[in-house]
Design an enzyme around this catalytic site. Structure first.
Site, short mmCIF file in Angstrom:
data_model
loop_
_atom_site.label_atom_id
_atom_site.label_comp_id
_atom_site.label_asym_id
_atom_site.label_seq_id
_atom_site.Cartn_x
_atom_site.Cartn_y
_atom_site.Cartn_z
N GLN A 1 31.67 -17.65 -57.51
CA GLN A 1 33.12 -17.59 -57.60
C GLN A 1 33.64 -18.46 -58.75
O GLN A 1 33.39 -19.66 -58.76
CB GLN A 1 33.73 -18.07 -56.28
N GLY A 2 34.33 -17.83 -59.70
CA GLY A 2 34.92 -18.58 -60.80
C GLY A 2 36.42 -18.72 -60.61
O GLY A 2 37.21 -18.06 -61.30
N TYR A 3 36.80 -19.55 -59.68
CA TYR A 3 38.23 -19.76 -59.38
C TYR A 3 38.70 -21.13 -59.88
O TYR A 3 39.43 -21.23 -60.84
CB TYR A 3 38.47 -19.66 -57.87
N SER A 4 38.23 -22.19 -59.17
CA SER A 4 38.72 -23.54 -59.47
C SER A 4 38.33 -23.97 -60.87
O SER A 4 37.34 -23.51 -61.42
CB SER A 4 38.12 -24.54 -58.48
N GLU B 1 41.34 -11.02 -44.25
CA GLU B 1 40.92 -11.63 -42.99
C GLU B 1 39.54 -12.28 -43.13
O GLU B 1 38.55 -11.62 -43.39
CB GLU B 1 40.86 -10.56 -41.90
N SER C 1 42.74 -26.86 -49.00
CA SER C 1 42.61 -28.10 -48.25
C SER C 1 43.50 -28.06 -47.00
O SER C 1 44.42 -27.25 -46.91
CB SER C 1 43.03 -29.29 -49.12
N GLU D 1 45.73 -29.97 -46.13
CA GLU D 1 47.14 -30.24 -46.47
C GLU D 1 47.81 -28.96 -46.98
O GLU D 1 48.96 -28.67 -46.65
CB GLU D 1 47.23 -31.36 -47.50
#
Lengths: 397, 367
Positions: free
Chosen positions: A126-129, A244, A382, A384
């Site tokens: 996954q290349g997200y963050s 989902e 997260s 939060e």
């Protein structure tokens, strides 16, 4: 109102259990039980076994080769897998990019990628963050500049789980730097063999190599590898995130962790009696058990709603928060239970092939595992962020 | 696995919601003596018959039906003694009484003509229903009851009390003691959560033979207390719902520093924590209500877990509701303070968090 599983669901549970007894290789089961890192080959052997059984695409419809399970079957499957010490299915291909390709991909893309995921030919990451885009994912800066039939991609992705094994990456890139934040993002599928890509390990505080940094330096990606329209990447990303996600509460893992904690606390002696009988420690175990009971019923409520056509939205955020807190508490109690035995650290055993004496191996991973579990309240949004989602969508704040 | 209400249950919930919404807060004084008009409405709606078996003259409602009623009463903070004046003594009576006893006491109870109360607690026994000192001696012409009962909720409005006592043969007995029996003395008082209760002295109270309900009542009492605890959890969930709703509305309406309180993230997350506690407590109340027909070990384990969990959740919601209302939450005028009192004192009915955690701890499976 009733909380019981139907006869068919119970029969399904037995079917899963029977399969796990033979379909899960013993050496893999043992490594998972002891909390040791799996090799890429271990993951693939297990996923091949599932693939042959027709159970790899757990959340896929039958038309794409999935088993066509509903939320309840998926829950039972996950619970039994955790109880049997089966590895978690690497989610990036099966659970994450596949549904996006099925939903937004062209026919050609579907025909090419979907079967390869089901047969474990491709390992996706996954290349997200990015270093500058964590919770605020839409601020990502990796650039993709159109050059004829190709994009030229430059930037840096981070926290890429098991990227060291991956041959494919799905990636959010900025194709329009002028457009507003979310509007300038596109969703690309990138071959990890392409020149200009380098993967560098990030060693986490438990000493493990689980996540990576991925550097992209003028990587040429065919436009044909874009999913959906240019600028539609955020829609894909949101679909993926809100799609989902079963097992978000990690209920099966929490149950297994509680069983494990009890067995450790029965074995460890405190003043000549099992630690589990020490009142203060026992009280914390009792509270964890009760929290788990509540979490399970809440989880079943969400499953039943999903089964009956409701879209689980903010409720899954609630499950994620409480589920991760509970699993962290269980890992904390298990670490504490060991006393001084929690201190010895054998990374070559945990993450490699160094063998230990049987007794030492039983507890070797538990101290480090506590640190590993800190990720549960950080990844996937997260806790939060989850609370802010609930405040906004459920409470209208 | 199904968490949806049946059509009948949906209708029941809707009816109750309307009924409760129309109610002004009950004044404690109004609960003395005669039943309030609301009790008559309960009778008309069949709520007094609902939790009893058809064979006992009831409507055969189950734990979930009781949950629906209690949740609505909790939501509206209705202080009619549905639990203490009807459910606890009534189901114990139905479980133990013979035909003439039922005829005399249960039938009018279900018609709303009288109310009862269950006198089971004693000072030295705290929340233990078995370690009691009140005793019943068999006489040639009946029974003599000697002892004292503590905080008997709804006793001031009860025509008769169901009194637990150790019988001279060692069994646990339950006796039907008319409130006007010579030797029975009551000291009535209001409770912190707006109910009425009494301490009861039983000084050589003479009763006829047929005052004893059934034989050994230990299992029946455990069953009824489990039902009561599940019902209390549901009531607390209803009150938590209302407290969360009111707090959320207040945060959206109240402005400070030129902006609604709801725009502050620290308050948003606190509100979400309240909501988390509410939803987890709701799950435990459902678990308790759905477990009442299970074998007693499993039933009592789950009910104790639920009561302990809801006790902590209720206190959390109450404390945060006061805090988020600021100084307004400290006033009697603000409705939230009544909910807060109710939610905190909920823990003192039928066993508190510590009592039930101890029970779960004793029954904790090692596997």
């Amino acid at each position: 109102m009733n909380l019981e599983f139907t006869a068919e669901e119970q029969a399904f549970r037995r079917e899963v259990r029977d399969f796990l007894a033979t379909g899960l290789p013993d050496d893999i089961r043992e490594r998972v039980r002891l909390g040791r890192r799996l090799s890429a080959d271990d993951h693939l052997r297990w996923q091949d076994s599932l693939s042959v059984r027709g159970w790899l695409g757990v959340n896929w419809p039958q038309e794409h080769g999935g088993p066509g399970w509903g939320p309840v079957e998926r829950h039972i499957f996950e619970e039994e897998c955790a109880a049997a010490h089966a590895p978690t299915i690497v989610p990036f291909g099966v659970s994450m990019v596949a549904p996006v390709i099925m939903k937004f991909g062209s026919e050609t893309q579907k025909r090419h990628y979907v079967p390869r995921i089901l047969s474990n030919q491709d390992w996706w990451c996954q290349g997200y963050s990015e270093p500058g885009a964590g919770s605020d994912l839409a601020s990502l800066r990796t650039r993709a500049v159109r050059d004829g039939d190709e994009y030229v991609v430059t930037g840096q992705k981070s926290w890429t789980t098991l990227g060291q094994h991956a041959n494919m990456m799905f990636c959010l890139v900025r194709t329009d730097p002028e457009a507003k934040k979310q509007a300038g993002i596109s969703f690309l599928l990138i071959d990890m063999e392409t020149p200009g890509i380098s993967v560098r390990p990030i060693i986490t505080l438990d000493g493990a190599h689980e996540v990576n940094e991925v550097f992209l330096d003028e990587v040429r990606v065919p436009v044909a590898n874009r999913i959906g329209e240019e600028g539609q990447g955020w829609t894909c990303a949101k679909f993926l995130l809100t799609h989902e996600r079963t097992g978000i509460a990690g209920l099966g893992h929490a149950k297994q962790a509680l069983r494990h904690l009890k067995s450790v606390a029965l074995e460890i002696q405190h003043r000549g009696r099992p630690l589990l009988e020490q009142p203060h420690f026992r009280q914390r175990v009792v509270k964890a058990e009760i929290e788990l009971m509540a979490l399970e019923v809440t989880h079943l409520r969400v499953l039943a709603a999903a089964r009956d056509g409701g879209a689980p939205g903010a409720e899954s955020s609630l499950l994620k928060v409480r589920g991760s807190e509970l699993r962290q508490e269980l890992s904390e109690l298990t670490r504490r239970a060991l006393g001084p035995q929690a201190l010895p650290f054998f990374p070559d055993h945990l993450y490699g092939d160094q063998e230990l004496e049987r007794e030492e191996a039983e507890h070797a991973a538990l101290g480090a595992q506590y640190f590993n579990r800190r990720k549960l309240s950080i990844y996937g949004g997260s806790n939060e962020i989850q609370k802010s989602i609930v405040a906004k969508t459920l409470l209208g704040m | 696995m199904n968490f949806a209400y049946s059509d009948e249950q949906r209708m029941l919930a809707d009816t109750l919601e309307r009924l409760v919404a129309d109610q002004a807060p009950t004044e404690t004084d109004a609960l003395h003596g005669e039943p309030s008009p609301l009790w008559g409405t309960f009778a008309e709606l069949g709520l007094l018959q609902l939790p009893f078996t058809e064979e006992a003259g009831g409507l055969g409602g189950d734990g979930i039906d009781v949950m629906i009623v209690m949740q609505a009463l909790g939501r509206g903070l209705v202080r009619e003694p549905y639990l203490a004046g009807l459910l606890l003594p009534g189901t114990l009576l139905a479980r133990l009484a013979d035909a003439p006893q039922r005829e005399r006491w249960l039938a009018p109870l279900l018609e709303g003509e009288l109310r009862l109360a269950l006198a089971w607690q004693e000072t030295a026994a705290r929340y233990d229903a078995h370690a009691i000192a009140t005793c019943a001696r068999r006489q040639a012409d009946g029974w003599i009851i000697e002892g004292a009962k503590q905080v008997v909720i709804a006793a001031p409005s009860a025509t008769a009390l169901l009194v637990s006592a150790r019988v001279d043969d060692g069994t646990l007995g339950v006796f039907l003691v008319p409130a006007d029996s010579p030797g029975l003395e009551r000291r009535d008082y209001p409770t912190l959560d707006d109910q009425i209760a009494s301490d009861v002295q039983l000084k050589g109270v003479a009763l006829p033979h047929d005052a004893r309900l059934g034989e050994d009542a230990a299992e029946a009492l455990a069953e009824v207390l489990a039902l009561g605890r599940a019902a209390l959890c549901a009531e607390a969930v209803g009150a938590m719902e209302a407290a969360c709703d009111q707090t959320l509305a207040y945060l959206k309406e109240r402005r400070q520093f030129g902006t609604p309180l709801a725009s502050f993230q620290v308050l948003q997350h606190r509100m979400v924590d309240m909501h988390l506690n509410l939803e987890q407590a709701r799950s435990m109340a459902i678990l308790a209500a759905a477990s009442l027909e299970r074998p007693s070990d499993e039933r009592d384990y789950r009910v104790a877990a639920a009561k302990a969990y809801c006790g902590e959740a209720a206190r959390f919601v109450a404390e945060q509701a006061i805090q988020l209302h600021g100084a307004m939450g400290m006033t009697e005028e603000c409705r939230i303070s009544h909910y807060a009192r109710h939610l905190v004192m909920f823990d003192h009915h039928l066993g508190d968090v510590d009592h039930h955690l101890e029970f779960v701890s004793e029954g904790l499976s090692a596997a």
